[in-house]
Design an enzyme around this catalytic site. Structure first.
Site, PDB file in Angstrom:
ATOM      1  N   ILE A  17      -5.768  -0.345  14.727  1.00  0.00           N
ATOM      2  CA  ILE A  17      -6.425   1.066  14.499  1.00  0.00           C
ATOM      3  C   ILE A  17      -8.032   0.320  15.048  1.00  0.00           C
ATOM      4  O   ILE A  17      -8.666   0.912  15.207  1.00  0.00           O
ATOM      5  CB  ILE A  17      -6.629   1.413  12.712  1.00  0.00           C
ATOM      6  CG1 ILE A  17      -5.332   1.994  12.190  1.00  0.00           C
ATOM      7  CG2 ILE A  17      -7.780   2.092  12.658  1.00  0.00           C
ATOM      8  CD1 ILE A  17      -5.057   1.596  11.069  1.00  0.00           C
ATOM      9  N   SER A 142      -5.891   3.746   3.164  1.00  0.00           N
ATOM     10  CA  SER A 142      -4.465   4.136   2.931  1.00  0.00           C
ATOM     11  C   SER A 142      -4.300   5.279   2.427  1.00  0.00           C
ATOM     12  O   SER A 142      -4.510   5.371   1.198  1.00  0.00           O
ATOM     13  CB  SER A 142      -3.924   2.523   3.167  1.00  0.00           C
ATOM     14  OG  SER A 142      -2.611   3.036   2.705  1.00  0.00           O
ATOM     15  N   TYR A 155      -1.909  -5.068  -1.688  1.00  0.00           N
ATOM     16  CA  TYR A 155      -2.155  -3.770  -0.705  1.00  0.00           C
ATOM     17  C   TYR A 155      -2.990  -2.396  -1.132  1.00  0.00           C
ATOM     18  O   TYR A 155      -3.983  -1.729  -1.129  1.00  0.00           O
ATOM     19  CB  TYR A 155      -1.305  -3.605   0.716  1.00  0.00           C
ATOM     20  CG  TYR A 155      -1.326  -3.063   1.702  1.00  0.00           C
ATOM     21  CD1 TYR A 155      -2.567  -3.349   2.621  1.00  0.00           C
ATOM     22  CD2 TYR A 155      -1.144  -1.535   1.777  1.00  0.00           C
ATOM     23  CE1 TYR A 155      -3.205  -2.578   3.861  1.00  0.00           C
ATOM     24  CE2 TYR A 155      -1.849  -1.021   2.519  1.00  0.00           C
ATOM     25  CZ  TYR A 155      -2.866  -1.712   3.581  1.00  0.00           C
ATOM     26  OH  TYR A 155      -3.177  -0.541   4.772  1.00  0.00           O
ATOM     27  N   LYS A 159      -6.326  -1.016  -1.422  1.00  0.00           N
ATOM     28  CA  LYS A 159      -6.951   0.372  -0.972  1.00  0.00           C
ATOM     29  C   LYS A 159      -6.969   1.685  -1.557  1.00  0.00           C
ATOM     30  O   LYS A 159      -7.929   2.212  -1.799  1.00  0.00           O
ATOM     31  CB  LYS A 159      -5.752   1.159  -0.012  1.00  0.00           C
ATOM     32  CG  LYS A 159      -5.204   0.007   1.456  1.00  0.00           C
ATOM     33  CD  LYS A 159      -6.470  -0.233   2.324  1.00  0.00           C
ATOM     34  CE  LYS A 159      -6.292  -0.879   3.517  1.00  0.00           C
ATOM     35  NZ  LYS A 159      -7.466  -1.490   4.005  1.00  0.00           N
TER      36      LYS A 159
END
Length: 329
Positions: A17, A142, A155, A159
């Site tokens: 990204i 995310s 993770y 996020k």
């Protein structure tokens, strides 16, 4: 100010990204400051950006867990281009495994990169933007920042924290009467990047991209649009938007569905994988890449074809009904 006059800093610009976003800004003629750990991959990104007319680039190898390195990144951007109009916090890593199986050093590394790296980025960019009176901070979160998953606990935690960071900053700036600085949070669904193969993995099973998979360029277009039309939060990918809506209405149901989906489609049922730190502590080698080979572009094309076929079928059906109605009258 015209978009092509903007100076944009992108972390994690070596691939995925971040690289797609850097190229998208370069395509608009922006000056792009590229940051990540891998200089070779950053140079490859800079070469791709330089193909676009008017684009200027600056490569600054940066470990975003090093606060002084991030401060130096901001300083170099201002010295080279005179300002910072957009700062994209994107650098992120992941670790998969049962909660008790992920080594604490890996757990901590994910949080250092994905949370503290963003904190350092904001603290470096915000004073510059305050002084200018304008600027846009874009934090890449995310879909798991809204709906957590099993087997990627650090993770998901990170996020969620990124969303909280954006919300808190927006509130602070509002209370302080700062109108020229915008804070936006982007929540991509599953994106076709090298992210999954580079993640630490202690599940014993190969990590694969959980469908549906979208192309990184889709996220990059959203990031560029936010500079022109800021939004507090935006989800990228129809499946992600549907999941977020459902989670607001029936969070327990969505948790159960996400657990099943992750177990069935995010971790391979056929391929085993050895325990690995991935690229958490040592960056990957080579020139990097935007795509991860998960078929995002092909699957996007197939989805568009399916939607077009559905709409065409609906139009034919509607036409037949109208014809029958006219015949009866």
């Amino acid at each position: 100010m015209r978009l092509r006059d903007h100076v944009v800093v992108v972390t994690g610009a070596s691939g995925g990204i971040g690289r797609a976003s850097a190229v998208a800004f370069a395509r608009k003629g922006c000056a792009v400051v590229l940051a990540a750990r891998r200089e070779e991959a950053l140079e490859a990104t800079a070469h791709e950006c330089a193909r676009h007319r008017g684009a200027r680039t600056l490569v600054v190898p940066t470990d975003t867990t090093d606060v002084k390195a991030v401060e130096d990144l901001a300083r170099r951007a201002v010295e080279e281009f005179g300002r910072i109009d957009v700062w994209v916090n994107n650098a992120a890593v992941n670790a998969f495994g049962r909660f008790e199986d992920v080594p604490l050093e890996d757990f901590r590394k994910v949080l250092d990169v994905n949370v503290m790296g963003y904190v350092y980025g904001v603290r470096a960019a915000l004073p510059v933007m305050r002084e200018q009176g304008t600027g846009t901070l874009i934090n890449i979160s995310s879909i798991v920042g809204a709906v957590a998953q099993p087997y990627s606990h650090p993770y998901g935690m990170s996020k969620h924290a990124v969303r909280a960071l954006g919300s808190g900053l927006r509130q602070q700036l509002r209370v302080e009467g700062v109108k020229g600085v915008q804070v936006c949070t982007v929540l991509p669904a599953t994106i076709d990047t090298p992210h999954f193969e580079q993640a630490a993995n202690y599940t014993g099973r190969k990590v694969v991209a959980m469908p549906p998979v979208y192309i990184p360029e889709r996220v990059a277009r959203t990031v560029v649009r936010l500079v022109r039309r800021p939004r507090r939060e935006v989800v990228v990918g129809p499946a992600g938007r549907a999941l977020v809506r459902q989670s607001r209405v029936a969070p327990g149901l969505v948790e159960r569905a996400m657990a099943r989906q992750t177990d069935k489609t995010h971790l391979s049922r056929h391929e085993e994988a050895p325990a690995t730190h991935g690229t958490l502590h040592v960056p990957a080698q080579g020139e990097g890449a935007v795509h991860g080979g998960w078929g995002g572009r092909r699957r996007t094309a197939l989805r568009r074809t399916a939607v077009a076929a559905t709409l065409a079928g609906a139009a034919v059906t509607a036409g037949r009904r109208m014809t029958r109605g006219t015949a009866r009258s």
